[in-house]
Design a protein around this motif. Structure first.
Motif, PDB file in Angstrom:
ATOM      1  N   PRO A  39      -7.418   9.505  -3.805  1.00 58.35           N
ATOM      2  CA  PRO A  39      -6.829  10.755  -3.169  1.00 58.35           C
ATOM      3  C   PRO A  39      -5.321  10.698  -3.104  1.00 58.35           C
ATOM      4  N   GLU A  40      -4.697  12.042  -2.688  1.00 62.80           N
ATOM      5  CA  GLU A  40      -3.359  12.049  -2.572  1.00 62.80           C
ATOM      6  C   GLU A  40      -2.937  11.672  -1.173  1.00 62.80           C
ATOM      7  N   LYS A  41      -3.969  11.688  -0.137  1.00 61.81           N
ATOM      8  CA  LYS A  41      -3.593  11.178   0.946  1.00 61.81           C
ATOM      9  C   LYS A  41      -4.744  10.272   1.240  1.00 61.81           C
ATOM     10  N   PRO A  42      -4.474   8.816   1.094  1.00 71.03           N
ATOM     11  CA  PRO A  42      -5.486   7.964   1.272  1.00 71.03           C
ATOM     12  C   PRO A  42      -5.782   7.620   2.782  1.00 71.03           C
ATOM     13  N   LYS A  43      -4.774   7.761   3.670  1.00 71.65           N
ATOM     14  CA  LYS A  43      -5.050   7.383   5.067  1.00 71.65           C
ATOM     15  C   LYS A  43      -5.884   8.394   5.863  1.00 71.65           C
ATOM     16  N   SER A 113      -2.310   1.596  -1.521  1.00 70.99           N
ATOM     17  CA  SER A 113      -2.007   1.685  -3.086  1.00 70.99           C
ATOM     18  C   SER A 113      -3.547   1.351  -3.686  1.00 70.99           C
ATOM     19  N   LYS A 114      -4.648   0.682  -2.870  1.00 74.27           N
ATOM     20  CA  LYS A 114      -5.782   0.519  -3.747  1.00 74.27           C
ATOM     21  C   LYS A 114      -6.785   0.949  -2.753  1.00 74.27           C
ATOM     22  N   MET A 115      -6.881   1.398  -1.599  1.00 71.19           N
ATOM     23  CA  MET A 115      -7.912   1.761  -0.807  1.00 71.19           C
ATOM     24  C   MET A 115      -7.600   3.201  -0.165  1.00 71.19           C
ATOM     25  N   PHE A 116      -8.645   3.779   0.204  1.00 68.67           N
ATOM     26  CA  PHE A 116      -8.664   5.067   0.986  1.00 68.67           C
ATOM     27  C   PHE A 116      -9.752   5.080   2.157  1.00 68.67           C
ATOM     28  N   ALA A 117      -9.513   5.951   2.843  1.00 65.24           N
ATOM     29  CA  ALA A 117     -10.484   6.112   4.115  1.00 65.24           C
ATOM     30  C   ALA A 117     -10.823   7.515   4.459  1.00 65.24           C
ATOM     31  N   VAL A 118     -12.045   7.893   4.872  1.00 62.07           N
ATOM     32  CA  VAL A 118     -12.282   9.371   5.065  1.00 62.07           C
ATOM     33  C   VAL A 118     -13.011   9.181   6.354  1.00 62.07           C
TER      34      VAL A 118
END
Length: 239
Positions: A39-43, A113-118
């Motif tokens: 996604p655009e905002k991965p954090k 650059s490789k991960m995202f969290a929701v």
């Protein structure tokens, strides 16, 4: 002269014994992450500490409502992205300090650059009241001290995914799970599916008919007189 010749033969035989043999290597191909879109905002995004109410509405107060924490989670028990996350093992509450700790720890240690969290939980919405120190009993309900979000057993708190393996995300997910005010674990989608299969296998292989559910349903030993109504409903599974 004779001893020198024996030493040379012994050293030569020792060298001849240490012969390296190449074998067939079978390396597994790396996992394919081409189908994952970051996604655009991965954090993790910031969550409000206090819910917003209209200007003409006084913030309502509420009782403890322990039923919000008891029993199993009925909805948010599966991973949407089918990768990794943190799952609660029992009921509890999270206030704004816990949520901020989760957000800062994961955002600091993950690779955007490789991960995202929701998030898989809501912002704090349940008010908890407290009276000032030294006040006498009575005088009505105290003022609102802070807001919390109740959590049930099996609830997915935060989910992490991306082009990474579980070994890369497990260290900081485990760190966050151990700091939470209730029991939680860092797990993956594959581990959760394996646990469900193992639980079903143990249930089918059990030859003892006197399970907790059977004993409570049949009131064996007059257990209904001393167990709590929660145990009559969940059979000692959820406290």
């Amino acid at each position: 002269m004779f001893s020198t010749r024996l030493l040379k033969q012994a050293s030569y035989s020792r060298v001849m014994i240490q012969i390296q043999v190449a074998g067939m290597k079978n390396f597994q191909p790396p996992p394919d992450y081409s189908h994952i879109q970051l996604p655009e905002k991965p954090k993790l995004q910031f969550k409000d500490k206090v819910p917003t109410y209209p200007s003409n509405l006084k913030p309502p107060k509420m009782s403890k409502r322990l039923t919000f924490m008891r029993g199993p989670e009925p909805i948010h028990t599966e991973f949407i992205h089918k990768q990794y996350g943190i799952v609660a093992l029992c009921g509890g509450r999270l206030h704004s300090g816990h949520i901020e700790m989760i957000r800062m720890t994961i955002n600091r240690k993950m690779d955007p650059s490789k991960m995202f969290a929701v998030w898989r939980i809501d912002s704090p919405w349940q008010p908890l009241t407290r009276k000032g120190q030294g006040k006498r009993m009575g005088g009505g309900k105290g003022a609102i001290d802070h807001y919390v979000v109740p959590i049930k057993a099996g609830r997915v708190i935060v989910e992490l995914g991306g082009k990474c393996e579980f070994e890369q995300a497990f260290p900081f997910l485990k760190e966050v799970a151990h700091i939470l005010p209730f029991k939680a674990k860092a797990t993956s989608y594959e581990l959760m599916e394996a646990e469900k299969i193992e639980q079903q296998r143990l249930k089918n292989a059990n030859i003892n008919p006197y399970t907790a559910e059977y004993v409570i349903r049949n009131n064996m030993g007059g257990c209904h007189t001393w167990i709590s109504p929660i145990d009559k409903k969940w059979y000692f599974k959820y406290v």
